[in-house]
Enzyme design. Structure first.
Site, PDB file in Angstrom:
ATOM      1  N   TYR A   1      -6.183 -18.219 -23.263  1.00 14.07           N
ATOM      2  CA  TYR A   1      -6.407 -18.260 -21.995  1.00 14.07           C
ATOM      3  C   TYR A   1      -4.864 -18.482 -21.358  1.00 14.07           C
ATOM      4  O   TYR A   1      -4.420 -19.432 -20.809  1.00 14.07           O
ATOM      5  CB  TYR A   1      -7.034 -19.542 -21.533  1.00 14.07           C
ATOM      6  CG  TYR A   1      -7.845 -19.257 -20.202  1.00 14.07           C
ATOM      7  CD1 TYR A   1      -9.072 -18.657 -20.158  1.00 14.07           C
ATOM      8  CD2 TYR A   1      -7.331 -19.614 -18.973  1.00 14.07           C
ATOM      9  CE1 TYR A   1      -9.782 -18.350 -19.083  1.00 14.07           C
ATOM     10  CE2 TYR A   1      -7.667 -19.476 -17.929  1.00 14.07           C
ATOM     11  CZ  TYR A   1      -8.820 -18.875 -17.704  1.00 14.07           C
ATOM     12  OH  TYR A   1      -9.626 -18.623 -16.537  1.00 14.07           O
TER      13      TYR A   1
ATOM     14  N   HIS B   1       2.785 -18.321 -21.226  1.00 15.30           N
ATOM     15  CA  HIS B   1       2.551 -17.529 -22.357  1.00 15.30           C
ATOM     16  C   HIS B   1       3.186 -16.180 -22.133  1.00 15.30           C
ATOM     17  O   HIS B   1       3.993 -15.768 -23.248  1.00 15.30           O
ATOM     18  CB  HIS B   1       1.180 -17.173 -22.734  1.00 15.30           C
ATOM     19  CG  HIS B   1       0.133 -18.401 -22.826  1.00 15.30           C
ATOM     20  ND1 HIS B   1      -0.769 -19.069 -22.350  1.00 15.30           N
ATOM     21  CD2 HIS B   1       0.370 -19.540 -23.957  1.00 15.30           C
ATOM     22  CE1 HIS B   1      -1.411 -20.059 -22.772  1.00 15.30           C
ATOM     23  NE2 HIS B   1      -0.501 -20.401 -23.868  1.00 15.30           N
TER      24      HIS B   1
ATOM     25  N   SER C   1      -2.906 -23.856 -19.485  1.00 11.72           N
ATOM     26  CA  SER C   1      -4.361 -23.338 -19.643  1.00 11.72           C
ATOM     27  C   SER C   1      -5.371 -24.200 -19.020  1.00 11.72           C
ATOM     28  O   SER C   1      -6.472 -23.822 -18.445  1.00 11.72           O
ATOM     29  CB  SER C   1      -4.771 -23.090 -21.174  1.00 11.72           C
ATOM     30  OG  SER C   1      -3.798 -22.183 -21.487  1.00 11.72           O
TER      31      SER C   1
END
Ligand code: PAF
Length: 285
Positions: A32, A37, A186
């Site tokens: 997710y 990220h 997330s």
């Protein structure tokens, strides 16, 4: 981008990459994807020949009653995002292949895992270090990238790599924040709109603490009180912990000097969020 779902195929691929002297950068994730990220992927793509990103929601790092079932997942969205970031390989193993029926090993780092998130999430860091060891063994990266939002996790993994002579360089990367200061996570997607507003209190309270420290306050207890009062002024926020500790060993300090970590975990509705600020102050003023 190649998507690999079995441990054996990933191992085979790594063998080929090693045989052709490719330097592997690795970004372990639970999927997710968010900007945090993506920034780790960017660092890896920049610094290595091949970037592998793993997506695995690791069941053994969630305590019973935690948010394993509602942890956000969307593999198709993740594939799309990773591809656009020039990731070469996405590794998405199944829980059964990571933890077959007779799995019996636990990797555990002492001391560093006892306080902060380790105190409120017993067993969490053993789950993290066990899965990260497995992922490092499968992917055999030259460099692995972790965000500093999970600062305790980063330090625990660095310690593990050092203690176990795992041949990987662990790189800690800056916290990525939304425009209003909320650290990207997330879990932010699980916040309802009023909760999303309320979540700003995490970063606001850290910034407020920094202002007081910049103005000369050096008593950690006073700063802790100020942070807690600030968070409690937000009705939707419930403090899990707020701590001011030595930034290297996470031990309690009685004066704010040297490398200091202010770390907090706060529940906003059902969603537990963490944030931190690392300060380096002159030892004697
Ligand atoms: O930070 C995370 O997303 C996870 O703890 C990690 C490092 C991927 C291990 O499951």
């Amino acid at each position: 981008m190649e998507v690999i779902t079995s441990v054996e195929s990933m191992e085979q691929k790594v063998k080929e990459l090693k045989d052709s002297n490719q330097r592997i950068g690795f970004v372990p994730t639970m999927g997710y994807f968010h900007e945090g990220h993506l920034s780790l992927m960017d660092y890896s793509v920049e610094e290595n020949h091949v970037t592998v990103v793993s997506v695995f929601v690791n069941p053994i790092q969630f305590d019973p009653g935690e948010d394993l079932d509602v942890y956000p997942r969307d593999l198709e969205r993740d594939k799309d995002m990773a591809k656009r970031r020039n990731v070469d390989i996405m590794f998405c193993p199944k829980a059964e292949s990571m933890y077959p029926e007779n799995f019996r090993t636990n990797v555990s780092v002492k001391d560093l895992t006892e306080g902060l998130c380790g105190a409120s999430r017993p067993g969490h860091f053993d789950g993290v270090t066990t899965v990260v060891t497995k992922l490092f063994n499968i992917v055999q990266p030259d460099k692995a990238y972790f965000g500093r939002k999970d600062y305790q996790q980063l330090m625990v993994i660095k310690q593990m790599v050092k203690d176990l002579n795992i041949p990987v360089e662990v790189v800690g990367c800056p916290i990525v924040r939304e425009a209003d200061g909320l650290a990207v996570s997330s879990r932010n997607v699980n916040l309802k709109s009023k909760e999303r507003e309320a979540a700003k209190i995490l970063n606001k309270s850290l910034e407020y603490a920094k202002e007081q420290i910049d103005a000369g306050e050096r008593d950690p207890d006073k700063i802790l009180l100020l942070i807690k009062d600030k968070i409690r002024s937000e009705p939707l926020a419930a403090i899990d912990y707020v701590e001011i500790v030595n930034g290297d060993d996470f031990k309690k300090i009685d004066r704010i000097e040297g490398k200091v970590l202010i770390a907090l975990a706060v529940k906003i509705g059902q969603t537990r969020l963490i944030d931190n600020m690392l300060l380096t102050l002159a030892d004697k003023e």
